[in-house]
Scaffold this motif. Structure first.
Motif, PDB file in Angstrom:
ATOM      1  N   VAL A  77      -1.170  15.725  -2.151  1.00 35.14           N
ATOM      2  CA  VAL A  77      -2.351  14.555  -1.238  1.00 35.14           C
ATOM      3  C   VAL A  77      -1.752  14.056   0.086  1.00 35.14           C
ATOM      4  O   VAL A  77      -2.048  14.724   1.323  1.00 35.14           O
ATOM      5  CB  VAL A  77      -2.978  13.105  -1.530  1.00 35.14           C
ATOM      6  CG1 VAL A  77      -3.497  12.323  -0.330  1.00 35.14           C
ATOM      7  CG2 VAL A  77      -3.155  13.969  -2.874  1.00 35.14           C
ATOM      8  N   SER A  78      -0.387  13.949   0.118  1.00 37.35           N
ATOM      9  CA  SER A  78       0.282  13.352   1.562  1.00 37.35           C
ATOM     10  C   SER A  78       0.324  14.051   2.283  1.00 37.35           C
ATOM     11  O   SER A  78       0.614  14.743   3.837  1.00 37.35           O
ATOM     12  CB  SER A  78       1.567  12.984   0.787  1.00 37.35           C
ATOM     13  OG  SER A  78       1.682  12.054   0.242  1.00 37.35           O
ATOM     14  N   GLY A 106       1.088  10.402   3.871  1.00 40.31           N
ATOM     15  CA  GLY A 106       0.697  11.265   4.301  1.00 40.31           C
ATOM     16  C   GLY A 106       0.426  10.732   5.718  1.00 40.31           C
ATOM     17  O   GLY A 106       0.941  11.616   6.846  1.00 40.31           O
ATOM     18  N   HIS A 107      -0.267   9.187   5.993  1.00 36.51           N
ATOM     19  CA  HIS A 107      -0.173   8.628   7.097  1.00 36.51           C
ATOM     20  C   HIS A 107       0.908   8.171   8.200  1.00 36.51           C
ATOM     21  O   HIS A 107       0.879   8.770   8.727  1.00 36.51           O
ATOM     22  CB  HIS A 107      -1.416   7.885   7.392  1.00 36.51           C
ATOM     23  CG  HIS A 107      -2.158   7.812   6.540  1.00 36.51           C
ATOM     24  ND1 HIS A 107      -3.235   8.610   7.125  1.00 36.51           N
ATOM     25  CD2 HIS A 107      -2.851   6.793   5.467  1.00 36.51           C
ATOM     26  CE1 HIS A 107      -4.447   8.308   6.618  1.00 36.51           C
ATOM     27  NE2 HIS A 107      -4.046   7.426   5.800  1.00 36.51           N
ATOM     28  N   GLU A 129      -5.151  15.580   9.666  1.00 35.40           N
ATOM     29  CA  GLU A 129      -4.932  14.654  10.608  1.00 35.40           C
ATOM     30  C   GLU A 129      -4.296  15.189  12.126  1.00 35.40           C
ATOM     31  O   GLU A 129      -4.834  14.826  12.933  1.00 35.40           O
ATOM     32  CB  GLU A 129      -4.014  13.517  10.782  1.00 35.40           C
ATOM     33  CG  GLU A 129      -5.275  12.293   9.103  1.00 35.40           C
ATOM     34  CD  GLU A 129      -4.765  10.793   9.567  1.00 35.40           C
ATOM     35  OE1 GLU A 129      -4.281  10.499  10.085  1.00 35.40           O
ATOM     36  OE2 GLU A 129      -4.743  10.306   8.939  1.00 35.40           O
ATOM     37  N   ILE A 164      -3.329  15.427   3.463  1.00 30.73           N
ATOM     38  CA  ILE A 164      -3.207  14.173   5.073  1.00 30.73           C
ATOM     39  C   ILE A 164      -2.482  15.007   6.319  1.00 30.73           C
ATOM     40  O   ILE A 164      -2.636  14.994   7.485  1.00 30.73           O
ATOM     41  CB  ILE A 164      -2.878  12.592   4.499  1.00 30.73           C
ATOM     42  CG1 ILE A 164      -3.849  12.356   3.527  1.00 30.73           C
ATOM     43  CG2 ILE A 164      -3.383  11.875   5.756  1.00 30.73           C
ATOM     44  CD1 ILE A 164      -3.630  11.460   3.218  1.00 30.73           C
ATOM     45  N   ARG A 192      -0.279  14.420  -8.350  1.00 33.02           N
ATOM     46  CA  ARG A 192      -1.311  13.764  -6.975  1.00 33.02           C
ATOM     47  C   ARG A 192      -0.452  13.922  -5.765  1.00 33.02           C
ATOM     48  O   ARG A 192      -0.854  13.908  -4.154  1.00 33.02           O
ATOM     49  CB  ARG A 192      -1.518  12.719  -6.952  1.00 33.02           C
ATOM     50  CG  ARG A 192      -2.708  12.403  -8.161  1.00 33.02           C
ATOM     51  CD  ARG A 192      -3.260  11.352  -8.065  1.00 33.02           C
ATOM     52  NE  ARG A 192      -4.263  10.892  -6.259  1.00 33.02           N
ATOM     53  CZ  ARG A 192      -3.921  10.218  -5.063  1.00 33.02           C
ATOM     54  NH1 ARG A 192      -3.075   9.238  -5.376  1.00 33.02           N
ATOM     55  NH2 ARG A 192      -4.607   9.753  -4.245  1.00 33.02           N
ATOM     56  N   SER A 214       1.763   4.393  -1.244  1.00 36.12           N
ATOM     57  CA  SER A 214       0.639   5.218  -2.537  1.00 36.12           C
ATOM     58  C   SER A 214       0.984   6.546  -1.395  1.00 36.12           C
ATOM     59  O   SER A 214       1.544   7.036  -0.364  1.00 36.12           O
ATOM     60  CB  SER A 214      -1.017   5.194  -2.196  1.00 36.12           C
ATOM     61  OG  SER A 214      -1.231   5.266  -0.761  1.00 36.12           O
ATOM     62  N   HIS A 215       0.387   7.918  -2.021  1.00 36.44           N
ATOM     63  CA  HIS A 215       0.403   8.849  -1.577  1.00 36.44           C
ATOM     64  C   HIS A 215      -0.339   8.928  -0.214  1.00 36.44           C
ATOM     65  O   HIS A 215       0.195   9.865   1.129  1.00 36.44           O
ATOM     66  CB  HIS A 215      -0.200  10.171  -2.221  1.00 36.44           C
ATOM     67  CG  HIS A 215       0.972  10.378  -3.987  1.00 36.44           C
ATOM     68  ND1 HIS A 215       1.853  10.871  -3.586  1.00 36.44           N
ATOM     69  CD2 HIS A 215       0.367  10.404  -5.322  1.00 36.44           C
ATOM     70  CE1 HIS A 215       2.860  10.831  -4.904  1.00 36.44           C
ATOM     71  NE2 HIS A 215       1.430  10.753  -6.049  1.00 36.44           N
ATOM     72  N   GLU A 216      -1.169   9.099  -0.056  1.00 36.04           N
ATOM     73  CA  GLU A 216      -2.322   8.576   1.453  1.00 36.04           C
ATOM     74  C   GLU A 216      -1.700   7.891   2.561  1.00 36.04           C
ATOM     75  O   GLU A 216      -1.748   7.898   3.319  1.00 36.04           O
ATOM     76  CB  GLU A 216      -3.543   7.545   0.875  1.00 36.04           C
ATOM     77  CG  GLU A 216      -4.642   8.402  -0.183  1.00 36.04           C
ATOM     78  CD  GLU A 216      -4.021   8.525  -1.456  1.00 36.04           C
ATOM     79  OE1 GLU A 216      -4.880   9.355  -1.700  1.00 36.04           O
ATOM     80  OE2 GLU A 216      -3.515   7.519  -1.542  1.00 36.04           O
ATOM     81  N   SER A 217      -0.953   6.525   1.848  1.00 34.57           N
ATOM     82  CA  SER A 217       0.009   6.271   2.740  1.00 34.57           C
ATOM     83  C   SER A 217       1.473   7.034   3.828  1.00 34.57           C
ATOM     84  O   SER A 217       1.232   7.115   4.867  1.00 34.57           O
ATOM     85  CB  SER A 217       0.179   4.712   2.338  1.00 34.57           C
ATOM     86  OG  SER A 217       1.741   4.538   1.432  1.00 34.57           O
ATOM     87  N   ASP A 264       0.653  -1.269   0.246  1.00 29.99           N
ATOM     88  CA  ASP A 264      -0.495  -0.102   0.087  1.00 29.99           C
ATOM     89  C   ASP A 264       0.942   1.086  -0.052  1.00 29.99           C
ATOM     90  O   ASP A 264       0.839   1.832   0.653  1.00 29.99           O
ATOM     91  CB  ASP A 264      -0.806   0.293   1.130  1.00 29.99           C
ATOM     92  CG  ASP A 264      -2.195   1.015   1.343  1.00 29.99           C
ATOM     93  OD1 ASP A 264      -2.088   1.435   0.339  1.00 29.99           O
ATOM     94  OD2 ASP A 264      -1.970   1.668   1.997  1.00 29.99           O
TER      95      ASP A 264
END
Length: 256
Positions: free
Chosen positions: A215-216, A108-109, A223, A219, A212, A103-106, A101
């Motif tokens: 995004v990171s 960011g988390h 958050e 997030i 993208r 990704s840009h989202e992961s 996983d």
């Protein structure tokens, strides 16, 4: 002694944060410079950084990265050196399972976890920038993730908007191809030692060069506010003093 030959080259993701809108005005050039790996820059680039006013370097790389390449040509220059690793090693949070996983989202988390776990190092780094007599250059390997997190914390201290923080972070996107090429030799050695498949890692990293990227950082900021209210709360609780923030703001404001 390094176990492989290091090719020195100019940085490809170096920029002064001057010009970014902050509370009360605009961030003055000559305060904070973010960069990719400064351990592998040329002698002439090291001299140029010092000539431009850099008096301190904050190295956000892991102990393993520093052991591999050292400080490079800047070690011979009259600059203060502060090693403040934001991760214990480059494999932290990069298990073979988590790579599924990637990704840009992961990312960011992962930045959120980094702020919370490395808040003491971030507090120290911000204090160094506040107290340095000249410009402070801070870097990791790519100048994107760990460097981006510190840049975000600095800009939050200065009252920059989320949009401007995200915009600065996303500027690295146009440099990612050159960044990946520049750091391939050193990061390849470290990742291979950790048992990662280099071709697989190259493909995953390539996937993070698209448009993208913002995004990171979005997030991270969202958050931190959801979890703490004040996005600087973890760093404040780890020792960042109000006086240091006030000094940062006084130093940062461009003269009219």
């Amino acid at each position: 002694m390094n176990s492989f030959e290091i090719t020195l080259s100019p940085p490809v993701n170096l920029r002064d944060l001057g010009g970014i809108p902050i509370e009360g005005g605009t961030l003055r050039p000559g305060i904070a410079v973010r960069a990719d790996d400064l351990a592998t820059i040329t002698e002439s680039d090291a001299s140029a950084l010092v000539a431009s006013g850099v008096t301190a370097v904050i190295d956000l790389r892991s102990t393993g990265e520093v052991a591999l390449t050292g400080r490079g040509p800047l070690a011979g220059q009259p600059v203060a050196y502060h090693h403040l690793p934001l991760m214990a090693d480059v494999g932290e949070g990069m298990s073979h399972e988590s790579m599924r996983d990637f990704s840009h989202e992961s990312m960011g988390h992962m930045y959120v976890r980094m702020v919370e776990a490395a808040a003491p190092q971030l507090a120290t780094a911000l204090t160094v920038i506040a107290l340095s007599p000249g410009a402070t250059a801070f870097h990791c390997a790519a100048g994107r993730d760990r460097t981006g997190v510190l840049a975000a914390m600095l800009l939050l201290c200065l009252g920059a908007s989320d949009d401007d923080i995200v915009t600065d972070y996303a500027r690295t996107g146009m440099n990612m191809v050159a960044i990946n090429e520049r750091m391939r030799p050193t990061m390849g050695v470290l990742l291979e030692r950790l048992g990662f498949d280099l071709e697989q890692m190259a493909a995953l990293t390539e996937a993070l060069t698209d448009q993208r990227m913002a995004v990171s950082m979005q997030i991270l900021l969202t958050e931190l506010r959801e979890r703490h209210g004040d996005p600087l709360a973890p760093v404040r609780e780890a020792g960042l003093a109000d006086a240091s923030i006030a000094r940062l703001r006084a130093r940062a404001l461009a003269s009219v």
